[in-house]
Design an enzyme around this catalytic site. Structure first.
Site, PDB file in Angstrom:
ATOM      1  N   SER A 179       0.837  -1.212   0.000  1.00 33.30           N
ATOM      2  CA  SER A 179       0.000   0.000   0.000  1.00 33.30           C
ATOM      3  C   SER A 179       0.865   1.252   0.000  1.00 33.30           C
ATOM      4  CB  SER A 179      -0.839   0.067   1.276  1.00 33.30           C
ATOM      5  OG  SER A 179      -1.940  -0.746   1.186  1.00 33.30           O
ATOM      6  N   GLY A 197      -5.631  -3.059  -7.915  1.00 29.43           N
ATOM      7  CA  GLY A 197      -6.826  -2.302  -7.549  1.00 29.43           C
ATOM      8  C   GLY A 197      -6.471  -0.963  -6.916  1.00 29.43           C
ATOM      9  N   ARG A 255     -13.742  -5.369 -11.092  1.00 27.21           N
ATOM     10  CA  ARG A 255     -13.768  -4.633  -9.820  1.00 27.21           C
ATOM     11  C   ARG A 255     -14.250  -3.195 -10.048  1.00 27.21           C
ATOM     12  NH1 ARG A 255      -8.299  -5.989  -6.841  1.00 27.21           N
ATOM     13  NH2 ARG A 255      -9.449  -5.079  -5.116  1.00 27.21           N
ATOM     14  N   SER A 260     -13.365   2.784   2.886  1.00 29.24           N
ATOM     15  CA  SER A 260     -12.408   2.288   1.901  1.00 29.24           C
ATOM     16  C   SER A 260     -11.241   3.256   1.818  1.00 29.24           C
ATOM     17  CB  SER A 260     -13.072   2.149   0.530  1.00 29.24           C
ATOM     18  OG  SER A 260     -12.074   2.083  -0.478  1.00 29.24           O
ATOM     19  N   GLN A 273      -8.909   3.140  -0.270  1.00 27.83           N
ATOM     20  CA  GLN A 273      -8.629   3.468  -1.674  1.00 27.83           C
ATOM     21  C   GLN A 273      -9.468   4.659  -2.109  1.00 27.83           C
ATOM     22  OE1 GLN A 273      -9.255  -0.185  -3.817  1.00 27.83           O
ATOM     23  NE2 GLN A 273      -7.317  -1.053  -3.155  1.00 27.83           N
ATOM     24  N   ASP A 321      -7.373  -7.203   4.591  1.00 26.28           N
ATOM     25  CA  ASP A 321      -6.679  -8.212   3.779  1.00 26.28           C
ATOM     26  C   ASP A 321      -6.260  -9.425   4.602  1.00 26.28           C
ATOM     27  OD1 ASP A 321      -6.962  -6.637   1.494  1.00 26.28           O
ATOM     28  OD2 ASP A 321      -5.132  -5.527   1.925  1.00 26.28           O
TER      29      ASP A 321
HETATM   30  C1  S3P Z   1      -5.831  -0.810   0.130  1.00 26.90           C
HETATM   31  C2  S3P Z   1      -7.034  -0.738   0.748  1.00 26.90           C
HETATM   32  C3  S3P Z   1      -7.938  -1.887   0.912  1.00 26.90           C
HETATM   33  C4  S3P Z   1      -7.168  -3.202   0.717  1.00 26.90           C
HETATM   34  C5  S3P Z   1      -6.293  -3.195  -0.493  1.00 26.90           C
HETATM   35  C6  S3P Z   1      -5.271  -2.072  -0.395  1.00 26.90           C
HETATM   36  C7  S3P Z   1      -5.044   0.427  -0.011  1.00 26.90           C
HETATM   37  O1  S3P Z   1      -8.961  -1.776  -0.046  1.00 26.90           O
HETATM   38  O2  S3P Z   1      -8.081  -4.285   0.635  1.00 26.90           O
HETATM   39  O3  S3P Z   1      -5.598  -4.430  -0.608  1.00 26.90           O
HETATM   40  O4  S3P Z   1      -3.846   0.356  -0.313  1.00 26.90           O
HETATM   41  O5  S3P Z   1      -5.624   1.503   0.183  1.00 26.90           O
HETATM   42  P1  S3P Z   1     -10.277  -0.869   0.263  1.00 26.90           P
HETATM   43  O6  S3P Z   1      -9.781   0.405   0.798  1.00 26.90           O
HETATM   44  O7  S3P Z   1     -10.968  -0.662  -1.044  1.00 26.90           O
HETATM   45  O8  S3P Z   1     -11.089  -1.676   1.224  1.00 26.90           O
END
Ligand code: S3P
Length: 430
Positions: free
Chosen positions: A21, A92, A121, A165, A167, A318
């Site tokens: 991340s 993602g 996704r 989230s 992300q 995760d």
């Molecule tokens: C992540 C946030 C998580 C996680 C992903 C990495 C990130 O997703 O599952 O593997 O780096 O911000 P979400 O924020 O969509 O739940």
């Protein structure tokens, strides 16, 4: 390697791989800076290499110095160059964060696409907020890659997220850097805060008030250097192996113990596991411009079942498949609630975790919003399907070491960049 025999015990010490991340974010915010940024301990894996290729396609120069050291010379907050389609591969996080930067490139358009799994996704959760700020996003069927971000002059806004989230929050905060005022994100529960910390380190004005995070627009970002700590999500697999294989004792070095990432360690503690480290205390007002690290000392021992409540889910998102595995060995029932997000990860992790554990002899079932596992103290073993999801493949490997008859992991490309390194690390402890 695809077969994992029961292990006698695990012993030794290692430094888990660099945090994924934080690596993604370091490359993106590095490219958004005006001055060259030195990044140390960048993760060398397919997803994070996609991020380097993406920022290069947008005009950044990336000097790879070896040993995980990079120098990123970015085009800056407003200078991303548009060209061909940006390939996010299977990442993602890249797919959801990058549009935050791209949305602020006035008059320029950027198309993003990825592999077959990434095309399943959703991106509407970032497209909606960016459109509210003035950008335009055209996505296949309104919510999937390939999609095009049309940059614009952005308006600051307050976003109330329906789902926690990191992300989505990060995407909005990146866009907020270039908006015309203060942009706030309110989350229903805390999620990982690496973006907030990095932006604070880069000189942006950031504020936190509980679940409300605000970024104030700025002219430029500047970093001394960004050091990526070891990944607690990778360490979690080693920790689970160390806890489950009787007689084990492991030392994991320099692991990120940011409290918004360490939910798994708190769940383990409730389950009775002995994992010693200097964990960060939760903080609901401050944004620290750094990531805390600690060594973690893991000793095998008996476990009891626990319930993971919805608020805890984003803090261990995760690692929840591993909670299921641990539940098989615990006394009593282990339940995960409020985890619908697991359905939209690299695989539908409700189905793949429950199905996988059952195939190994575990007593697991999907519930309306999560899963429940009744512990039997052991796992027989057998064939475990990874469904192309690297975290599941790693779970299968750990299950094999802790099982009675061993586990054969199928459905994972053995050459996928991080998986062989992980299995080599794991075997080095046997
Ligand atoms: C992540 C946030 C998580 C996680 C992903 C990495 C990130 O997703 O599952 O593997 O780096 O911000 P979400 O924020 O969509 O739940």
């Amino acid at each position: 390697m695809t077969s994992f025999a029961p292990a006698e015990r695990l012993r030794g010490e290692l430094t888990p791989p660099p945090d994924k991340s934080i690596s993604h974010r370091a490359a993106i915010v590095g490219a958004m800076g005006d001055e060259p940024v030195r990044i140390r301990n960048y993760l060398d894996a397919a997803d994070t290499n996609s991020t380097l290729a993406a920022v290069e396609a947008l005009g950044a120069l990336v000097e790879r110095r070896g040993g995980g050291e990079l120098i990123v010379r970015g085009p800056g907050l407003h200078g991303a160059a548009s060209g061909g389609t940006i390939d996010v591969g299977n990442a993602g996080t890249l797919m959801r964060l990058l549009p935050g930067w791209l949305a602020a490139q006035e008059g320029r358009s950027f198309t993003l696409d990825g592999d077959a799994s990434i095309r399943r996704r959703p991106v509407d959760r970032v497209a909606g907020p960016l459109e509210r700020m003035g950008a335009r996003v055209e996505a296949r069927e309104g919510r999937f890659a390939p999609f095009t971000v049309h940059g614009a002059h952005l308006r600051a806004a307050h976003h109330d997220l329906p789902v926690a989230s990191a992300q989505v929050k990060s995407c909005i905060l990146l866009a907020g850097l270039a908006a015309d005022g203060a942009t706030t994100v309110t989350e229903p529960a805390y999620s990982r805060d690496h973006t907030e910390r990095l932006l604070a380190a880069g000189g942006a004005t950031m504020r936190r008030n509980g679940r409300h995070v605000t970024v104030v627009n700025c002219d430029e970002l500047g970093f001394d250097e960004i050091a990526v700590p070891a990944d607690i999500s990778s360490a979690a697999f080693m920790i689970a192996a160390g806890v489950l294989v009787p007689g084990s004792r492991l030392l994991l070095r320099d692991v990120n113990v940011n409290w918004t990432r360490a939910g798994f360690l708190r769940i383990l503690e409730r389950m009775g596991a002995v994992v010693l480290g200097d964990l960060e205390e939760p903080s609901d007002q401050e944004i620290f411009p750094y990531e805390p690290v600690s060594d973690l000392d893991v000793t095998a021992g008996p476990l009891i079942g626990t319930t993971v409540e919805p608020d805890e889910v984003p803090l261990a998102i995760d690692e929840l498949p591993l909670v299921g595995l641990l539940g098989c060995f615990a006394e009593g029932e282990t339940v995960v609630r409020g985890a619908d997000e697991l359905r939209v990860k690299e695989s539908d992790r409700f189905a793949t975790v429950v199905g996988g554990l059952r195939a190994l002899g575990g007593d697991a079932e999907a519930t309306e919003d999560g899963f429940a596992v009744r512990g039997t103290g052991t796992l027989r073993g057998g064939v475990f399907g990874a469904h192309g999801d690297h975290r599941l493949a790693m779970l299968g490997a750990v299950a094999g070491l802790a099982s009675q008859e061993g586990v054969e992991v199928v459905g994972m490309d053995a050459a996928s960049v991080s998986y062989p390194a992980f299995t080599a690390d794991l075997q080095s402890l046997v």
